[in-house]
Scaffold this motif. Structure first.
Motif, PDB file in Angstrom:
ATOM      1  N   LYS A  45       3.427 -14.588   2.707  1.00 56.44           N
ATOM      2  CA  LYS A  45       2.907 -13.230   2.837  1.00 56.44           C
ATOM      3  C   LYS A  45       3.714 -12.370   3.813  1.00 56.44           C
ATOM      4  CE  LYS A  45      -0.809 -13.903   0.225  1.00 56.44           C
ATOM      5  NZ  LYS A  45      -1.027 -13.216  -1.056  1.00 56.44           N
ATOM      6  N   GLU A 144      -4.024 -11.519   4.379  1.00 56.99           N
ATOM      7  CA  GLU A 144      -4.283 -11.321   2.946  1.00 56.99           C
ATOM      8  C   GLU A 144      -4.961  -9.980   2.684  1.00 56.99           C
ATOM      9  OE1 GLU A 144      -6.365 -14.981   2.038  1.00 56.99           O
ATOM     10  OE2 GLU A 144      -4.587 -15.736   0.970  1.00 56.99           O
ATOM     11  N   VAL A 145      -5.893  -9.602   3.541  1.00 62.30           N
ATOM     12  CA  VAL A 145      -6.553  -8.297   3.408  1.00 62.30           C
ATOM     13  C   VAL A 145      -5.530  -7.172   3.547  1.00 62.30           C
ATOM     14  CG1 VAL A 145      -8.155  -6.690   4.530  1.00 62.30           C
ATOM     15  CG2 VAL A 145      -8.834  -9.059   4.149  1.00 62.30           C
ATOM     16  N   VAL A 147      -2.268  -7.313   3.050  1.00 62.84           N
ATOM     17  CA  VAL A 147      -1.353  -7.296   1.903  1.00 62.84           C
ATOM     18  C   VAL A 147      -2.008  -6.578   0.729  1.00 62.84           C
ATOM     19  CG1 VAL A 147      -0.222  -8.739   0.159  1.00 62.84           C
ATOM     20  CG2 VAL A 147      -0.027  -9.330   2.570  1.00 62.84           C
ATOM     21  N   ALA A 148      -3.301  -6.834   0.506  1.00 63.62           N
ATOM     22  CA  ALA A 148      -4.024  -6.139  -0.564  1.00 63.62           C
ATOM     23  C   ALA A 148      -4.061  -4.638  -0.297  1.00 63.62           C
ATOM     24  CB  ALA A 148      -5.441  -6.697  -0.689  1.00 63.62           C
ATOM     25  N   GLU A 149      -4.289  -4.267   0.966  1.00 67.88           N
ATOM     26  CA  GLU A 149      -4.338  -2.847   1.313  1.00 67.88           C
ATOM     27  C   GLU A 149      -2.986  -2.177   1.126  1.00 67.88           C
ATOM     28  OE1 GLU A 149      -5.867  -2.411   5.237  1.00 67.88           O
ATOM     29  OE2 GLU A 149      -7.932  -2.893   4.665  1.00 67.88           O
ATOM     30  N   ASN A 151      -0.855  -2.791  -1.078  1.00 72.59           N
ATOM     31  CA  ASN A 151      -0.704  -2.512  -2.500  1.00 72.59           C
ATOM     32  C   ASN A 151      -1.526  -1.285  -2.898  1.00 72.59           C
ATOM     33  OD1 ASN A 151       1.008  -4.730  -2.916  1.00 72.59           O
ATOM     34  ND2 ASN A 151      -0.720  -6.126  -3.160  1.00 72.59           N
ATOM     35  N   ASP A 152      -2.711  -1.127  -2.299  1.00 73.34           N
ATOM     36  CA  ASP A 152      -3.544   0.046  -2.569  1.00 73.34           C
ATOM     37  C   ASP A 152      -2.857   1.335  -2.111  1.00 73.34           C
ATOM     38  OD1 ASP A 152      -5.472  -1.601  -3.613  1.00 73.34           O
ATOM     39  OD2 ASP A 152      -6.664  -1.700  -1.765  1.00 73.34           O
TER      40      ASP A 152
END
Length: 380
Positions: A45, A144-145, A147-149, A151-152
């Motif tokens: 990550k 992980e949170v 990384v998701a953000e 992408n958003d």
């Protein structure tokens, strides 16, 4: 503006965490037992975050960006900084546990002395694994949170030099108001300067690696030698380039040419002839006695080094490449003389550094909290 400036430390911080997570020391004494999965997730990550960090920083700093995206980017960077500090602490604890187990296995507790042993807390391996596992899982969830953000937010990958290159490249001047660094490394500097100047009649290129673990101030020692008046007088050209993970021959040759004061005329003429960056480098250095510092070398790809070295060998008699590296294997690959193994600082200098940093605003000795003063003595 202060918030924007604060975000600029995030890239180097994430890079440091990635280096700690990838360190070979963690594979010893089963210190990662039960945490292997989280460890691998983190190593996957963090490079993804590094890939887009330039875009995030630009979004946080750019006044023309939409307000919501700019504020979101700044908040995201602050969150990354917080979780990176947590991750750094986790890997520091794991590293210390490796050292504790190594000392115990090799019977060095008595040799280390009571004060050193006290730095390693008493615990059993099961409790340690449970505690560190919880910490590492918390870090991984946070990453992980984020990384998701990212992408958003639709942050983009920007092609840029490695963060460590940007961070380390900026100056060869040492901020050292009390001259602690220059005093503590005076003997090392003299030895390095003597070796460099001593190659004056050597027709072959000399490559001297400075080797030592991270944090020993290898770069600082190279800076001290680089700035020494005897060195400034001895060499025709002084060049400084940070390498880190970016050991691409063409881009590295281009960076060395960019660092050269003689680059403009030669580079322009050679570019018109469609010459490659290594060709241009060879012409720029040809016949000049130069000192080139290659700071923070990591690559073990000897064929790449040989390609670069073939061009560096066209300098004048007595030319020297001074490198810094943490890796003894790298030193053996690139060195033409015995590597200079840098030892730790003496206890008195460590005490002085800690006191200077911790008590910089307390000019009078009686103003210093006795608890902290005693703690400084205890640590060193």
């Amino acid at each position: 503006m202060a918030a924007v400036v604060a975000t600029m430390v995030v890239g180097p911080l994430v890079k440091i965490v990635l280096e700690k997570a990838s360190g070979s020391l963690l594979g010893q004494y089963k210190v990662m037992k039960g945490m292997e999965e989280q460890h691998e997730i983190l190593k996957r990550k963090l490079p993804a975050i590094l890939d887009i960090i330039t875009d995030v920083e630009q979004a946080a700093a750019d006044s023309e960006q939409a307000t919501a995206r700019r504020a979101g980017a700044a908040a995201w960077l602050e969150a990354i900084k917080k979780v990176s500090y947590e991750a750094s602490e986790v890997f520091d604890e794991l590293k210390y546990e490796v050292l504790r187990r190594k000392a115990k296995k090799e019977g060095h507790y008595e040799e280390l002395g009571y004060s050193t042993v006290k730095l390693f807390p008493t615990h059993n391996s099961f409790v340690f694994r449970q505690r560190m596992g919880r910490k590492l899982r918390k870090v991984v969830r946070g990453i992980e949170v984020l990384v998701a953000e990212m992408n958003d937010f639709d942050f983009k990958h920007h092609q840029a030099p490695p963060v460590s290159f940007q961070w380390r490249q900026k100056d060869q001047d040492i901020f050292d108001p009390k001259n602690i660094t220059s005093r503590s490394r005076a003997e090392d500097k003299k030895k390095i300067v003597d070796i460099l100047v001593g190659q004056a009649n050597n027709s072959d290129l000399t490559v001297l690696p400075i080797v030592g673990m991270g944090g020993l101030a290898k770069t600082t020692l190279a800076q001290l030698a680089y700035n020494d008046p005897e060195i400034q007088k001895h060499f025709d050209v002084l060049l400084w380039v940070c390498v880190s993970n970016n050991f691409d021959v063409d881009s590295l040759a281009r960076s060395i040419v960019e660092a050269s004061p003689k680059k403009n005329g030669t580079e322009a003429a050679d570019s018109k002839k469609n010459k490659t960056p290594p060709d241009i480098l060879q012409n720029v250095l040809s016949g000049q006695r130069y000192l080139l510092v290659l700071d923070d070398v990591w690559t073990r790809e000897d064929h790449k080094w040989e390609q670069l070295k073939a061009r560096l060998e066209h300098g004048g008699m007595g030319s020297v490449v001074l490198t810094t590296t943490r890796d003894n294997v790298v030193a053996k690959i690139i060195g033409t003389v015995e590597a200079y193994n840098l030892g730790g600082l003496g206890g008195q200098y460590i005490t002085e550094i800690i006191e200077t940093t911790a008590f910089s605003r307390l000019k009078k000795e009686e103003e210093r909290p006795s608890v902290l003063v005693n703690m400084t003595i205890y640590i060193t």
